[in-house]
Design a protein around this motif. Structure first.
Motif, PDB file in Angstrom:
ATOM      1  N   PRO A  36      13.426 182.303  14.595  1.00 58.95           N
ATOM      2  CA  PRO A  36      13.482 181.415  13.425  1.00 58.95           C
ATOM      3  C   PRO A  36      12.878 180.051  13.722  1.00 58.95           C
ATOM      4  CG  PRO A  36      15.646 181.573  14.464  1.00 58.95           C
ATOM      5  CD  PRO A  36      14.747 182.531  15.192  1.00 58.95           C
ATOM      6  N   LEU A  37      12.378 179.403  12.691  1.00 62.43           N
ATOM      7  CA  LEU A  37      11.769 178.083  12.838  1.00 62.43           C
ATOM      8  C   LEU A  37      12.810 177.050  13.269  1.00 62.43           C
ATOM      9  CD1 LEU A  37       9.491 177.874   9.654  1.00 62.43           C
ATOM     10  CD2 LEU A  37       8.866 178.618  11.953  1.00 62.43           C
ATOM     11  N   ASP A  38      12.356 176.090  14.040  1.00 65.73           N
ATOM     12  CA  ASP A  38      13.158 174.929  14.444  1.00 65.73           C
ATOM     13  C   ASP A  38      14.440 175.309  15.168  1.00 65.73           C
ATOM     14  OD1 ASP A  38      11.206 173.394  13.179  1.00 65.73           O
ATOM     15  OD2 ASP A  38      12.298 173.350  11.276  1.00 65.73           O
ATOM     16  N   THR A  39      14.430 176.459  15.824  1.00 66.41           N
ATOM     17  CA  THR A  39      15.575 176.914  16.610  1.00 66.41           C
ATOM     18  C   THR A  39      15.166 177.007  18.076  1.00 66.41           C
ATOM     19  OG1 THR A  39      16.485 178.201  14.772  1.00 66.41           O
ATOM     20  CG2 THR A  39      17.230 178.783  16.994  1.00 66.41           C
ATOM     21  N   PRO A  40      15.809 176.245  18.963  1.00 72.19           N
ATOM     22  CA  PRO A  40      15.457 176.320  20.387  1.00 72.19           C
ATOM     23  C   PRO A  40      15.661 177.731  20.927  1.00 72.19           C
ATOM     24  CG  PRO A  40      16.790 174.390  19.953  1.00 72.19           C
ATOM     25  CD  PRO A  40      16.813 175.204  18.692  1.00 72.19           C
ATOM     26  N   ILE A  41      14.730 178.164  21.751  1.00 70.95           N
ATOM     27  CA  ILE A  41      14.778 179.502  22.335  1.00 70.95           C
ATOM     28  C   ILE A  41      14.832 179.364  23.849  1.00 70.95           C
ATOM     29  CG2 ILE A  41      13.702 181.787  22.384  1.00 70.95           C
ATOM     30  CD1 ILE A  41      11.877 180.758  20.071  1.00 70.95           C
TER      31      ILE A  41
END
Length: 377
Positions: free
Chosen positions: A161-166
């Motif tokens: 998902p966008l703008d989610t740290p991985i």
């Protein structure tokens, strides 16, 4: 005339070919990759501060002191200029200091093991925010992605998902590879029996290329996958799509998947053994093998002594000969398990050799034996 025409055609061809280049490295969609691109630009500009004047002065001196210029100054006794020395030494020194400072800061800021502290340049990350974990395994010649929080796995397809740290946890089934998504972050290596990490975030929706940046054999050119940057709703739909496939990924299925294959299609697994990644990392998916962490625990406790010399089995893990591609030589060996009798002696006909020197290590040694392995010889 003909040579000039040919040269012009060649230059035009080169320019035409360059128009097809994908400059994703300099125009990425993830914050980490963007910072890396900025670092490249700043470093290039600092170096051009020296390179451009030097190139210009070469042309200027060649023109000014040309043979036909009779008015050029001629001073055969000249040997020193303080002003010139200051310029020659101070400018490069200042650039080296600047590059050193930038390198020091960026080495720590962009450390792939360092958790993110921002989503992008304008949005800091809230304290205590936990990243989404993705476990990455490079196989011959494909990529396996495990989502422990979602309980799913995929082959040759990755989504976030966008703008989610991985937080990527990366390992390999055998040969070393390099995990690289240019739009997301820099590359980092995957190695068997070792875990590397990479923290990143995707900020723009899209489908991006991912591949191995390290040559790894026959199927290397097909070792590619697509990375999907999705909205939260789109990611939830993607997870639901993966879960709709009733495919199980346990140890037996992984051992089949691990076999070399070229141009492998996308696979979805809706049910994954939660201990699979740990078994891959410790090189003991095959339960007849002792896990690396168990073996290291034995070594930390003082080693297996003579028990480890006699208690061995054939090593067939990731050996090309076992695939039938090469003649079978003498097989290597590995420790299968360590075991003792209740009296503290060795299980077998080896004159009851003691496993450890002290009397209380028998039970501890038994605890290191992997499940599913016979404790006899």
């Amino acid at each position: 005339m003909l040579s000039k025409l040919a040269r012009g055609v060649a230059m035009a061809s080169v320019v035409t070919l360059l128009t097809g280049c994908n400059l994703v490295v300099m125009n990425p969609s993830g914050d980490i990759a963007s910072q890396q691109a900025d670092l490249i630009v700043v470093s290039t500009i600092l170096m051009l501060i020296i390179i451009l004047p030097v190139m210009a002065l070469i042309v200027f001196f060649a023109w000014k002191y040309r043979q036909s210029n009779k008015d050029a100054e001629y001073d055969p006794e000249w040997h020193h200029s303080t002003k010139l020395e200051i310029v020659i030494w101070s400018a490069p020194l200042a650039i080296i200091i600047a590059l050193g400072a930038i390198t020091w800061v960026s080495t720590h800021t962009l450390d792939p093991y360092r958790p993110l502290d921002r989503i992008d340049a304008d949005r800091p990350l809230a304290k205590g925010h936990k990243p989404m974990v993705v476990e990455v395994v490079s196989l011959d010649w494909k990529w396996l992605f495990l989502y422990p929080e979602q309980g799913i796995a995929t082959v040759n397809e990755l989504a976030a998902p966008l703008d989610t740290p991985i937080q990527f946890k990366i390992t390999s089934s055998g040969i070393m590879n390099s995990f690289f998504i240019p739009a997301l972050a820099g590359q980092i290596y995957s190695m068997a029996g070792m875990e590397t990490k990479l923290h990143a975030v995707i900020n723009e929706e899209g489908i991006y290329d991912g591949f191995s940046g390290n040559y790894s054999g026959e199927g290397f050119s097909h070792m590619r996958f697509k990375f999907h940057g999705l909205s939260q709703e789109g990611f939830d739909d993607w997870v639901s799509k993966v879960k709709s496939n009733e495919n199980l990924l346990g140890r037996p299925e992984y051992l089949q998947l691990e076999k070399p294959s070229i141009d492998e299609p996308i696979h979805y697994f809706s049910d994954v053994d939660p201990e699979l990644y740990n078994a891959i990392l410790n090189m003991c998916v095959d339960q007849s093998k002792m896990c690396m962490n168990e073996m290291m625990a034995i070594d930390e406790s003082g080693g297996g002594g003579l028990a480890g010399i006699y208690n061995v089995m054939s090593l067939t893990y990731d050996v090309p000969q076992m695939r039938g591609s090469q003649p079978m030589p003498d097989r290597k060996s590995y420790v299968a398990t360590l075991c003792t009798t209740p009296e503290g002696g060795f299980a077998g006909d080896l004159n009851a050799l003691p496993l450890f020197s002290n009397e209380q290590t028998s039970d501890r040694a038994m605890s290191f034996a992997p499940s599913g392995v016979s404790t006899g010889f």
